[in-house]
Design a protein around this motif. Sequence first.
Motif, PDB file in Angstrom:
ATOM      1  N   ARG A  38     -11.235  12.637  46.813  1.00  0.00           N
ATOM      2  CA  ARG A  38     -10.263  12.018  45.904  1.00  0.00           C
ATOM      3  C   ARG A  38     -10.237  10.501  46.125  1.00  0.00           C
ATOM      4  O   ARG A  38     -10.221   9.722  45.192  1.00  0.00           O
ATOM      5  CB  ARG A  38      -8.871  12.621  46.167  1.00  0.00           C
ATOM      6  CG  ARG A  38      -7.798  12.160  45.208  1.00  0.00           C
ATOM      7  CD  ARG A  38      -6.996  10.986  45.778  1.00  0.00           C
ATOM      8  NE  ARG A  38      -5.961  10.618  44.838  1.00  0.00           N
ATOM      9  CZ  ARG A  38      -5.982   9.507  44.108  1.00  0.00           C
ATOM     10  NH1 ARG A  38      -6.975   8.654  44.195  1.00  0.00           N
ATOM     11  NH2 ARG A  38      -5.012   9.242  43.275  1.00  0.00           N
ATOM     12  N   GLU A  40     -12.647   8.622  47.552  1.00  0.00           N
ATOM     13  CA  GLU A  40     -13.936   8.030  47.170  1.00  0.00           C
ATOM     14  C   GLU A  40     -14.077   7.892  45.655  1.00  0.00           C
ATOM     15  O   GLU A  40     -14.642   6.901  45.175  1.00  0.00           O
ATOM     16  CB  GLU A  40     -15.079   8.863  47.739  1.00  0.00           C
ATOM     17  CG  GLU A  40     -15.158   8.779  49.252  1.00  0.00           C
ATOM     18  CD  GLU A  40     -16.239   9.653  49.820  1.00  0.00           C
ATOM     19  OE1 GLU A  40     -17.133   9.108  50.496  1.00  0.00           O
ATOM     20  OE2 GLU A  40     -16.198  10.877  49.590  1.00  0.00           O
ATOM     21  N   ARG A  41     -13.586   8.858  44.890  1.00  0.00           N
ATOM     22  CA  ARG A  41     -13.672   8.783  43.426  1.00  0.00           C
ATOM     23  C   ARG A  41     -12.824   7.646  42.847  1.00  0.00           C
ATOM     24  O   ARG A  41     -13.124   7.135  41.778  1.00  0.00           O
ATOM     25  CB  ARG A  41     -13.254  10.111  42.788  1.00  0.00           C
ATOM     26  CG  ARG A  41     -14.275  11.207  42.951  1.00  0.00           C
ATOM     27  CD  ARG A  41     -13.937  12.462  42.152  1.00  0.00           C
ATOM     28  NE  ARG A  41     -12.610  12.998  42.409  1.00  0.00           N
ATOM     29  CZ  ARG A  41     -12.299  13.785  43.434  1.00  0.00           C
ATOM     30  NH1 ARG A  41     -13.226  14.129  44.315  1.00  0.00           N
ATOM     31  NH2 ARG A  41     -11.068  14.249  43.582  1.00  0.00           N
ATOM     32  N   SER A 122     -13.983   9.268  35.247  1.00  0.00           N
ATOM     33  CA  SER A 122     -14.248  10.143  36.388  1.00  0.00           C
ATOM     34  C   SER A 122     -13.302   9.904  37.572  1.00  0.00           C
ATOM     35  O   SER A 122     -13.359  10.635  38.555  1.00  0.00           O
ATOM     36  CB  SER A 122     -15.691   9.975  36.856  1.00  0.00           C
ATOM     37  OG  SER A 122     -15.911   8.652  37.294  1.00  0.00           O
ATOM     38  N   ALA A 123     -12.444   8.902  37.475  1.00  0.00           N
ATOM     39  CA  ALA A 123     -11.536   8.578  38.580  1.00  0.00           C
ATOM     40  C   ALA A 123     -10.191   9.275  38.394  1.00  0.00           C
ATOM     41  O   ALA A 123      -9.763   9.524  37.266  1.00  0.00           O
ATOM     42  CB  ALA A 123     -11.328   7.068  38.648  1.00  0.00           C
ATOM     43  N   GLU A 128     -10.023   3.116  38.245  1.00  0.00           N
ATOM     44  CA  GLU A 128     -10.595   2.947  39.571  1.00  0.00           C
ATOM     45  C   GLU A 128     -10.218   1.579  40.123  1.00  0.00           C
ATOM     46  O   GLU A 128     -10.022   0.624  39.382  1.00  0.00           O
ATOM     47  CB  GLU A 128     -12.105   3.138  39.576  1.00  0.00           C
ATOM     48  CG  GLU A 128     -12.890   2.127  38.801  1.00  0.00           C
ATOM     49  CD  GLU A 128     -14.394   2.408  38.817  1.00  0.00           C
ATOM     50  OE1 GLU A 128     -14.822   3.497  39.248  1.00  0.00           O
ATOM     51  OE2 GLU A 128     -15.136   1.521  38.385  1.00  0.00           O
TER      52      GLU A 128
END
Length: 142
Positions: A38, A40-41, A122-123, A128
């Motif tokens: 979680r 890292e994303r 994707s975050a 992000e």
Amino acid sequence: MSGEPSLFSRASAEIIDLHRFFVDWFVAARANTVDFGRFERAMGEDLSMVAPDGQVLDREAVVDHVRSSRASCDDGFAISIEDIRPGWQDADTIVVLYVEAQLRAGKHSRRQSSAVFTTSSSAPNGVEWRHLHETWLQVPER
């Protein structure tokens, strides 16, 4: 107007959620229940951070530091996020300012933070972290 949350709402949720992750990751009694992926994303590939002491860190250093700090705190560790407010923004990028207050080993600290977020499907929360700058407001008590 779409039903999608605003960029500021998504970034604010990300700030709060990531700091909940930190508490769970750092508290020894809960560290085994947390998905490090979680974190890292949420970190952009070219993330940079200015730590409260002025040290400049790249993504790898930030990720390594958080990974190695797993289970390093007792149950008294706490973080609260205060005074979240928007700064500059455009369609896909926003600067958000907030104060992070910590209680660690019975000692209080506070830091003023400014974070740059960009949209990312994707975050977590759809944004992000791209840059983070922290400045001491209250250095940890000795």
